[in-house]
Design an enzyme around this catalytic site. Structure first.
Site, short mmCIF file in Angstrom:
data_model
loop_
_atom_site.label_atom_id
_atom_site.label_comp_id
_atom_site.label_asym_id
_atom_site.label_seq_id
_atom_site.Cartn_x
_atom_site.Cartn_y
_atom_site.Cartn_z
N CYS A 74 0.83 -1.22 0.00
CA CYS A 74 0.00 0.00 0.00
C CYS A 74 0.86 1.26 0.00
O CYS A 74 0.33 2.37 -0.19
CB CYS A 74 -0.93 0.00 1.20
SG CYS A 74 -1.96 -1.46 1.29
N CYS A 195 -13.15 -0.04 8.21
CA CYS A 195 -12.24 -0.48 7.15
C CYS A 195 -12.34 0.41 5.91
O CYS A 195 -13.43 0.85 5.54
CB CYS A 195 -12.56 -1.91 6.73
SG CYS A 195 -12.64 -3.09 8.08
N SER A 196 -11.20 0.62 5.24
CA SER A 196 -11.22 1.31 3.95
C SER A 196 -11.75 0.36 2.88
O SER A 196 -11.69 -0.86 3.05
CB SER A 196 -9.82 1.82 3.60
OG SER A 196 -8.90 0.75 3.59
N ILE A 198 -12.46 -1.33 -1.13
CA ILE A 198 -11.77 -1.79 -2.34
C ILE A 198 -12.10 -0.78 -3.43
O ILE A 198 -13.28 -0.45 -3.63
CB ILE A 198 -12.23 -3.21 -2.69
CG1 ILE A 198 -11.69 -4.19 -1.65
CG2 ILE A 198 -11.82 -3.60 -4.10
CD1 ILE A 198 -12.32 -5.55 -1.71
N LYS A 317 -10.40 5.91 3.94
CA LYS A 317 -11.70 5.45 4.42
C LYS A 317 -12.84 5.88 3.50
O LYS A 317 -13.73 5.07 3.19
CB LYS A 317 -11.92 6.01 5.83
CG LYS A 317 -13.21 5.62 6.48
CD LYS A 317 -13.20 4.19 6.92
CE LYS A 317 -14.60 3.71 7.29
NZ LYS A 317 -15.47 3.49 6.14
N HIS A 321 -9.27 3.67 -1.50
CA HIS A 321 -7.91 3.14 -1.35
C HIS A 321 -7.53 2.28 -2.58
O HIS A 321 -7.42 1.06 -2.47
CB HIS A 321 -7.81 2.34 -0.06
CG HIS A 321 -6.45 1.84 0.29
ND1 HIS A 321 -5.28 2.40 -0.21
CD2 HIS A 321 -6.05 0.81 1.09
CE1 HIS A 321 -4.25 1.73 0.28
NE2 HIS A 321 -4.68 0.77 1.04
#
Lengths: 366, 112
Positions: A74, A195-196, A198, A317, A321
């Protein structure tokens, strides 16, 4: 920057081309003035069965500039910017382009999970997931500092709220603390809305050591400093579970090279892949004392009216991402805020994996 | 099912990959039976593809003493939390694959 989201109508190459052409046009340079291209991408092979992205990026230009791909999970975007800066500072080039791209939504959930897991230690962390690894960090932070569920939720609430102003964000909608705190558990204590997402997306920036005459002086952003830190890939080998040592080292180097202190930063795009990651980041970057990141967030100290605005774009977020693009889009968004006159100085913080790699950039008006 | 979904088998042609199996598990003799303390614990509810059959399961960071730490899945059916004492044991790995060889892996079992 492209829009970020589930962009079913755009391929990996479409996104790459959109970002490159957009950045060249915004720079007011002629395409042939780009001397080299640095491409950030985590997993074109896994997600899209497409590697050799440096060639795909170079062939966007008629003069085929030298190009290379950089991968660091990342943190690929931040590392690609770093590689470009090193080439510039070595005097190899005067003007280069950095582009980050990831096309994630063509792969199914199973394939995506497998590809993402490759950024953890396959042997030492067998059975883990990234939410699981960050959950271990969250549990430790909770036990040592009393960080609360509401403080974690406050990170997500703020970032979704701030993304309302970002037309390119994946999720431009608000969530209440209750909605976040009651979303499904993924890995205790982390929930779905911790969670961020997809994401598909791409971002590019043009860097130059020249005077940048093509742009008016008021529109120029300068990179004041940068730093790069590493730590062990597996959590078990880390010295601490309540700080990311790679971030601490990268931040110290960046502030030292910029000649600035944390309190002089007005805005920070930090790597909030999970809500606990933002709390760790704002402590490790030196904005708040260890253990105070949660209370500061809940108290509004990381919003536009607070001590430092954290993730004004919405962060990973809510902005999204698209892995390889993330570190580049952080810098591109800060440049946008600086050229619009909204801030004078900004910091970008890009992390790979569960914190093994970190890159910090400090930017400001030249 | 993809080949990576098993720790040591090529699921495409059902043949064992002895070199990979040995590399992954060569520390078993020195770790098996060791006792430790849970430093951090989580319950993974959304599991990776090769562990979906076992979910939800606990994933632990364990202190084995003298500064040595290890990350492991816990034996199923036990609730583990920080400071619980555990012992490292061999347990069968549940996979989504019905046929083929039985997988074993090192896991942490709660000491009572």
């Amino acid at each position: 920057m492209s829009r970020v989201g589930e962009l079913w109508d755009k391929s990996l190459v479409d996104l790459l081309t959109e970002a490159v052409e957009g950045a060249v046009a915004a720079s007011q340079l002629e395409p042939e003035e780009i001397e080299a291209v640095f491409v950030a991408n985590k997993a074109g092979g896994g997600f899209n069965q497409q590697l050799h992205l440096n060639a795909l990026a170079s062939q966007i230009f008629a003069h085929f500039p030298p190009s290379m791909r950089v991968e660091g999970a990342c943190a690929s975007g931040g590392l690609a910017v770093l590689a470009a800066e090193q080439a510039l500072l070595a005097g190899q080039y005067q003007t280069v382009l950095v582009v980050g791209v990831e096309k994630m939504t063509d792969a199914g959930t199973t394939q995506t999970t497998e590809v993402l897991a490759m950024a953890a230690d396959y042997y030492q962390e067998y059975g883990s997931t990234f939410p699981g690894l960050y959950a271990l960090l969250a549990q430790t932070h909770i036990e040592q500092f009393g960080t609360t569920r509401q403080q974690l939720s406050a990170v997500a609430q703020k970032n979704h709220s701030q993304a309302l102003d970002n037309k390119k964000a994946q999720y431009r909608r608000e969530f209440s603390l209750e909605q976040i705190s009651n979303s499904n558990l993924v890995a205790d204590p982390l929930r779905l809305l911790d969670c961020s997402p997809i994401s598909d997306g791409a971002a590019a920036v043009v860097l130059t050591t020249g005077a940048g005459e093509a742009s008016p002086k008021s529109k120029r952003t300068q990179i004041f400093g940068f730093g790069h830190g590493q730590d062990s890939l597996d959590l078990a080998s880390r010295g601490s579970l309540t700080e990311l040592g790679a971030t601490v080292r990268a931040a110290q180097a960046a502030f030292r090279s910029a000649g600035l202190k944390p309190e002089e930063i007005e805005a920070a795009e930090v790597h909030d892949c999970f809500t606990i990651a933002e709390i760790l980041a704002i402590e490790d970057l030196g904005f708040f004392e260890k253990g105070q990141g949660g209370p500061a967030t809940l108290a509004g100290q990381t919003g536009w009216e607070g001590q430092v605005v954290v993730n004004p774009s919405g962060g990973l977020k809510a902005f999204g991402h698209p892995i390889g693009a993330t570190g580049v889009k952080q810098i591109a968004y800060l440049d946008k805020l600086i050229t619009e006159g909204k801030i004078e100085t900004g910091l970008a913080h890009n992390v790979g994996g569960s914190g093994a790699t970190a890159v910090v950039h400090i930017l400001g008006r030249s | 099912m993809r080949a990576r979904e098993s720790k040591f088998m090529n699921m495409t042609n059902k043949t064992i990959e002895p070199a990979k199996y040995w590399r992954m598990n060569k520390k078993w003799p020195e770790l098996l039976g060791k006792e430790g303390r849970v430093v951090a614990a989580t319950t993974i509810r959304v599991a990776p593809p090769n562990h979906q059959a076992a979910a939800p399961y606990d994933y632990l960071l364990i202190e084995l003493g003298e500064g040595s730490r290890i990350e492991l899945m816990a034996v199923s059916g036990q609730e583990l939390k920080t400071n619980d004492k555990v012992r490292l044991v061999l347990r069968r790995t549940r996979t989504n694959e019905r046929a083929g060889l039985v997988n074993y892996q090192l896991k942490a079992e709660k000491m009572v």
